[in-house]
Structure formats: structure tokens, C-alpha cells
Design an enzyme around this catalytic site. Sequence first.
Site, PDB file in Angstrom:
ATOM      1  N   LEU A 216      -5.005  29.431  84.039  1.00  0.00           N
ATOM      2  CA  LEU A 216      -5.493  30.448  83.114  1.00  0.00           C
ATOM      3  C   LEU A 216      -6.377  31.374  83.934  1.00  0.00           C
ATOM      4  O   LEU A 216      -7.150  30.903  84.782  1.00  0.00           O
ATOM      5  CB  LEU A 216      -6.345  29.827  82.004  1.00  0.00           C
ATOM      6  CG  LEU A 216      -5.651  29.157  80.841  1.00  0.00           C
ATOM      7  CD1 LEU A 216      -6.680  28.513  79.911  1.00  0.00           C
ATOM      8  CD2 LEU A 216      -4.802  30.154  80.062  1.00  0.00           C
ATOM      9  N   ASP A 217      -6.303  32.682  83.687  1.00  0.00           N
ATOM     10  CA  ASP A 217      -7.175  33.579  84.428  1.00  0.00           C
ATOM     11  C   ASP A 217      -8.622  33.400  83.975  1.00  0.00           C
ATOM     12  O   ASP A 217      -8.902  32.760  82.957  1.00  0.00           O
ATOM     13  CB  ASP A 217      -6.698  35.036  84.331  1.00  0.00           C
ATOM     14  CG  ASP A 217      -6.683  35.580  82.915  1.00  0.00           C
ATOM     15  OD1 ASP A 217      -7.675  35.396  82.190  1.00  0.00           O
ATOM     16  OD2 ASP A 217      -5.686  36.196  82.537  1.00  0.00           O
ATOM     17  N   ALA A 218      -9.544  33.934  84.733  1.00  0.00           N
ATOM     18  CA  ALA A 218     -10.972  33.745  84.454  1.00  0.00           C
ATOM     19  C   ALA A 218     -11.369  34.246  83.072  1.00  0.00           C
ATOM     20  O   ALA A 218     -12.243  33.666  82.428  1.00  0.00           O
ATOM     21  CB  ALA A 218     -11.820  34.431  85.527  1.00  0.00           C
TER      22      ALA A 218
ATOM     23  N   ARG B 231      -0.943  37.095  83.343  1.00  0.00           N
ATOM     24  CA  ARG B 231      -1.566  37.935  82.312  1.00  0.00           C
ATOM     25  C   ARG B 231      -0.559  38.426  81.262  1.00  0.00           C
ATOM     26  O   ARG B 231      -0.717  39.483  80.658  1.00  0.00           O
ATOM     27  CB  ARG B 231      -2.334  39.098  82.948  1.00  0.00           C
ATOM     28  CG  ARG B 231      -3.459  38.596  83.857  1.00  0.00           C
ATOM     29  CD  ARG B 231      -4.283  39.682  84.474  1.00  0.00           C
ATOM     30  NE  ARG B 231      -5.176  40.342  83.568  1.00  0.00           N
ATOM     31  CZ  ARG B 231      -6.373  39.899  83.174  1.00  0.00           C
ATOM     32  NH1 ARG B 231      -6.818  38.745  83.596  1.00  0.00           N
ATOM     33  NH2 ARG B 231      -7.113  40.599  82.359  1.00  0.00           N
TER      34      ARG B 231
ATOM     35  N   SER C  54      -9.658  34.140  80.397  1.00  0.00           N
ATOM     36  CA  SER C  54      -9.044  33.348  79.332  1.00  0.00           C
ATOM     37  C   SER C  54      -9.730  31.994  79.225  1.00  0.00           C
ATOM     38  O   SER C  54     -10.306  31.501  80.187  1.00  0.00           O
ATOM     39  CB  SER C  54      -7.552  33.157  79.613  1.00  0.00           C
ATOM     40  OG  SER C  54      -6.902  34.408  79.666  1.00  0.00           O
TER      41      SER C  54
END
Length: 186
Positions: free
Chosen positions: A40-42, A140, A44
Site C-alpha cells: 500500500l502506498d504511504a 495507485r 493509503s
Amino acid sequence: MPLILFNKPFQVMCQFSPHPERPTLADYLSIPGIYPAGRLDADSEGLVLLTDDGKLQHDLSHPARKQPKTYIVQVEGCPDTAQLERLSGPLDLGDFITRPCQARRILEPEWVWPRNPPIRQRANSPTSWLAITLTEGKNRQVRRMTAAVGLPTLRLIRIAIGPFALETHPLLPGEWSEVSQEELVK
């Protein structure tokens, strides 16, 4: 061979190696030899699976075997039927076309924890919540999908991966629990 469910907090990097500006998984988990099966990106939040089993990690994240992933998304604006139909795809994002998915409007979940820092609120711009279930997971992707239909993402929380869900395995941000691999086949 552990299978770990972790509720990744906002702004935590989905890696164990040090980051110069942000906390990482190592700040929350001290189990040797485990790695995330997907990321998961930062920006999220939500569910991440981790394991020390390389084959299982590959099976969980390989495109041909990807588990369905469900996200709840707070967006700017109120989606209409046409926007929800476009989100359900396939949707052309320029560099790829998404697979069809499930997208629907939901009420604001009562069980969702407050985010720190809170999302920006604009008095003249309403927000709403969506539930989106994908069978793919490009970088994303959910944010790009909502932006493409005119509903910018304000908050994104992954709530389920395959049979594992925060609803049935309640974890607050930063908490984790070990589960049985047998639950994957249920």
C-alpha cells in the site's frame, strides 16, 4: 510459517528497510524474515498481508493468482450512476485499461478510525464513500480510477484481501495478528 494481518497506518512505508522521513513496517513488526505480499502506498491505510513463505508471498501477489481486494474510499463529490458505471470498468487510464470491478456508494462506515492528520474538509464540497473491489492492483490504481471519473480520492483504506477482512479480524492502525494459511482456501 506465519501469515500476518497488519493494519498499516497512514504515512507508514510498506517496507522494512529504513526510510529517511517516515516510519516503516519495522516500527510495528519485529517478526524476523517476513515480507509484505503486495503493498500500500504511504497515503493509503489498511490491510497488508505478510509472510515468511516465499511461495505464499508469490501466490498472494502474482497477477494470475491475485486475491480480490476491497477498498473503502472517501472521495470529493457525490457519484452519480454514470460515474459508478465508469468506475466498474473497464476504465482507460491512459497507460492501461482496468479490468471490470465492483464499485458502489456506501454510507460512511461507523467503525472507521479517525485519521491523523484528518483529511481536508471544504464546506462547499461534499464528500462521499465508495466500496471498490478489484482483482488487480496496479500502482495507485484506485486513486487514478476515482480521479478519472471526477471523484478525487481523499482517503483510501484497504479493508479486505481475499478471505481476510478488517471486519472479521478487527485491528486498529498499527495492530497485527497471526492467522492460519488454511483460511486462504475458505
